[in-house]
Design a protein around this motif. Structure first.
Motif, short mmCIF file in Angstrom:
data_model
loop_
_atom_site.label_atom_id
_atom_site.label_comp_id
_atom_site.label_asym_id
_atom_site.label_seq_id
_atom_site.Cartn_x
_atom_site.Cartn_y
_atom_site.Cartn_z
N ALA A 16 27.73 112.46 72.93
CA ALA A 16 28.70 111.42 72.62
C ALA A 16 27.84 109.98 72.49
CB ALA A 16 29.73 111.17 73.45
N PHE A 17 26.58 110.12 72.73
CA PHE A 17 25.93 108.93 72.92
C PHE A 17 25.81 108.02 71.99
CE2 PHE A 17 21.81 106.53 73.74
CZ PHE A 17 22.31 105.68 74.71
N ARG A 18 25.64 108.69 70.71
CA ARG A 18 25.64 107.87 69.47
C ARG A 18 26.70 107.19 69.33
NH1 ARG A 18 22.82 112.64 68.47
NH2 ARG A 18 20.71 112.46 67.70
N LYS A 19 27.76 107.81 69.43
CA LYS A 19 29.26 107.10 69.56
C LYS A 19 29.16 105.67 70.33
CE LYS A 19 32.66 108.46 71.80
NZ LYS A 19 33.82 109.20 72.35
N PHE A 20 28.80 106.11 71.45
CA PHE A 20 28.72 104.91 72.54
C PHE A 20 27.72 103.81 71.98
CE2 PHE A 20 29.33 108.28 76.17
CZ PHE A 20 30.76 108.27 76.01
N ILE A 21 26.47 104.20 71.26
CA ILE A 21 25.77 103.13 70.81
C ILE A 21 26.52 102.28 69.75
CG2 ILE A 21 23.74 102.93 69.16
CD1 ILE A 21 22.69 102.98 71.87
N ALA A 22 27.21 103.04 68.68
CA ALA A 22 27.69 102.49 67.79
C ALA A 22 29.01 101.56 68.11
CB ALA A 22 28.50 103.38 66.87
N ILE A 146 24.31 99.85 77.25
CA ILE A 146 23.20 100.84 76.49
C ILE A 146 22.12 101.36 77.36
CG2 ILE A 146 21.53 100.87 74.55
CD1 ILE A 146 23.47 99.07 73.15
N ILE A 147 21.56 100.50 78.21
CA ILE A 147 20.37 100.70 78.97
C ILE A 147 20.73 101.78 80.24
CG2 ILE A 147 18.81 99.99 80.43
CD1 ILE A 147 18.12 99.31 77.56
N PHE A 157 13.71 102.32 73.27
CA PHE A 157 14.21 102.65 71.85
C PHE A 157 15.66 102.41 71.80
CE2 PHE A 157 15.49 106.03 69.15
CZ PHE A 157 15.10 105.58 67.90
N TYR A 158 16.47 102.90 72.75
CA TYR A 158 17.66 102.63 72.48
C TYR A 158 18.30 101.13 72.60
CZ TYR A 158 18.65 107.65 72.00
OH TYR A 158 18.55 109.10 71.53
N GLY A 159 17.57 100.70 73.54
CA GLY A 159 17.97 99.22 73.80
C GLY A 159 17.68 98.50 72.50
N SER A 160 16.68 98.91 71.89
CA SER A 160 16.14 97.79 70.57
C SER A 160 17.56 97.92 69.77
CB SER A 160 14.99 98.66 70.02
OG SER A 160 15.44 99.84 69.45
N PHE A 161 18.38 98.92 69.57
CA PHE A 161 19.46 98.93 68.82
C PHE A 161 20.38 97.86 68.83
CE2 PHE A 161 17.74 103.37 68.34
CZ PHE A 161 17.96 103.30 66.84
N PHE A 291 11.63 96.80 61.72
CA PHE A 291 10.47 96.93 62.95
C PHE A 291 11.05 97.02 64.30
CE2 PHE A 291 7.71 96.13 59.36
CZ PHE A 291 6.73 96.64 59.49
N THR A 292 12.24 96.52 64.39
CA THR A 292 13.00 96.41 65.83
C THR A 292 12.67 97.86 66.66
OG1 THR A 292 14.15 94.29 65.47
CG2 THR A 292 14.58 95.81 67.18
N PRO A 293 13.32 98.95 66.08
CA PRO A 293 13.41 100.07 66.82
C PRO A 293 11.90 100.74 66.96
CG PRO A 293 14.57 100.37 64.69
CD PRO A 293 14.10 98.88 64.99
N ILE A 294 11.09 100.31 66.31
CA ILE A 294 9.87 100.69 66.26
C ILE A 294 9.22 100.25 67.26
CG2 ILE A 294 7.34 100.81 64.68
CD1 ILE A 294 8.67 100.79 62.37
N TRP A 295 9.24 99.12 67.37
CA TRP A 295 8.42 98.32 68.76
C TRP A 295 9.01 98.67 70.00
CZ3 TRP A 295 4.10 96.61 67.49
CH2 TRP A 295 3.79 95.83 66.16
N GLY A 296 10.37 99.04 69.78
CA GLY A 296 11.07 99.48 71.10
C GLY A 296 10.66 100.60 71.65
N PHE A 297 10.63 101.75 70.45
CA PHE A 297 10.07 102.88 70.70
C PHE A 297 8.61 103.05 71.35
CE2 PHE A 297 7.88 107.01 69.44
CZ PHE A 297 8.85 107.87 69.94
N LEU A 298 7.82 102.00 70.58
CA LEU A 298 6.25 101.83 71.21
C LEU A 298 6.54 101.32 72.56
CD1 LEU A 298 3.28 102.17 70.35
CD2 LEU A 298 3.64 99.96 69.70
#
Length: 429
Positions: A16-22, A146-147, A157-161, A291-298
């Motif tokens: 359900a995490f994707r639902k929580f993110i949305a 989210i965090i 990565f998830y915080g970047s969303f 680029f936001t999630p890319i930097w978060g993932f990195l």
């Protein structure tokens, strides 16, 4: 200190995490859609609510109203942040979206100055104050949510969303404003067209309310309620908040100068038409989203500090040249290219900053302190950045003067990050 969050450490997100993110980000999208729309149609609002023979004076009055919403943010952070730590993250997120709906719909329906006189700007300021209260609790509360749900190795990565959703809101606001400027005449925009984006936001907000109604509180929060640990001292909390403010001052200044004010700047100083400025701005926002999630993932691999120091030094060193080049009116394609680069680099802030700041605070006080820190930094360095930028240009006569804000805040933020502990690989406290 009692540690929580180990139950989800290095685990895959629940189904359900994707639902929580949305659900957590949808309110943020609408929040920043509203803020973005206000900035993008600010010249039309100025003519409806602050009529003046001096266009600059009217523009300054409207930007001051824009900033008034930021003054309300600390109050919203205190109230809604406390609700989040006392009654749960879900209750806080539901509160923000209801208040948000009132502010957005109110802005759309307020009659102009020519219709009701001085009550028009009074009601406009009131609507912006409600929006500020909502935003004050939304940012820190949704980030805590989210965090705390994210596994340790993917918090960046998830915080970047959450911040990507901020830019999505600005992007939608910019795109809607650009379309309206393209299909309506200037007189139609002044008369009624500027209201359309706010009406759209008011119509769509019930979707966000529906998405949030079935949220569950995070395991970290539920575990923290069982903890018997002593409350932190005022001094400890204040130091944490000040550190978070130091982390965020360049980020916030960039967000409002580059992701909001730049549409106004390129039209007034860069030689673009209103429509060109909005479309150019929209292109830059798309780059920032990508680029936001890319930097978060990195940042989950290399850490938060190296990336944050780099982006702060970039804007401190390049701020003057950025504004100087745009004010030379190099043409649409060059300005689009610059805004794309700015969006990609600015995305380091939006991709890495959410997790870096949220990780500073312990779970028992995270919603309150996180909301307060974001509200303070946005109020001081964000809400009035467009106003200060406009004032600097008028006072100094130099269109490059807004870069001084980037130079100063970039140096302070870089020093703060360099002196702080790396938190990317630690468990949540």
């Amino acid at each position: 200190m009692h540690l929580v969050g180990a139950t989800i450490d290095r685990a895959e997100p629940r189904p359900a995490f994707r639902k929580f993110i949305a659900a957590a980000t949808v309110g943020n999208i609408f929040e920043w859609y509203d803020w973005g729309v206000f900035a993008f149609v600010v010249t039309y609002i100025a003519r409806n609510f602050f009529p003046s023979q001096d266009p600059t004076a009217a523009l300054l009055s409207t930007f001051a109203t824009f900033g008034a919403g930021f003054v309300a943010r600390p109050a919203g952070a205190l109230l809604i942040g406390w609700i989040g730590d006392r009654f749960g993250r879900k209750t806080a997120l539901m509160t923000t979206i209801y208040v948000m709906a009132i502010g957005t719909v109110g802005t759309a329906l307020i009659p102009s100055f020519n219709t009701i006189g001085v009550w028009a700007p009074v009601l406009l300021v009131s609507a912006r104050l409600l929006q500020g209260i909502s935003t004050g609790g939304e940012l820190g509360g949704s980030l805590a949510f989210i965090i705390e749900w994210a596994p340790r190795h993917l918090r960046g990565f998830y915080g970047s969303f959450q911040q990507a959703s901020t830019i999505v809101g600005l992007l939608i606001g910019s795109a809607v404003s650009a379309v309206l400027n393209s299909i309506l005449t200037p007189d139609q925009m002044v008369e009624w067209g500027w209201r359309v984006p706010f009406i759209i936001g008011g119509v769509l907000l019930p979707i966000g309310i529906w998405m949030r109604r079935d949220l569950e509180d995070t395991p970290a929060f539920l575990e923290s309620k069982k903890s018997k640990a002593e409350p932190m001292s005022f001094r400890t909390g204040a130091i944490m908040v000040l550190r978070a403010v130091g982390f965020g001052i360049c980020w916030t200044t960039c967000q409002y100068l580059i992701l909001s004010y730049m549409a106004t700047f390129t039209a007034k100083q860069g030689g673009l038409s209103e429509s060109q400025a909005l479309w150019s701005h929209t292109t830059g926002l798309i780059c920032a989203i990508v680029f936001t999630p890319i930097w978060g993932f990195l940042s989950d691999s290399v850490g938060r500090k190296p990336l944050l120091i780099a982006v702060n030094l970039f804007f401190s060193g390049m701020g003057y040249f950025i504004f100087s080049f745009i004010s030379s009116a190099p043409g649409l394609y060059w300005i689009v290219a610059v805004q794309c680069v700015l969006g990609a680099v600015m995305a380091i802030h939006t991709g890495v900053g959410p997790a870096a700041i949220t990780e500073i605070f312990p779970t028992k006080s995270r919603s309150f302190l996180n909301s307060l820190a974001f509200a303070l930094v946005v109020t001081i360095f964000g809400g009035f950045s467009p106003y200060v930028a406009t004032w600097l240009i008028q006072t100094t006569g130099s269109p490059i003067s807004p870069s001084y804000l980037l130079i100063a805040t970039g140096l302070i933020a870089a020093a703060t990050v360099a002196a702080s502990k790396e938190t990317a690989h630690d468990e949540l406290a």
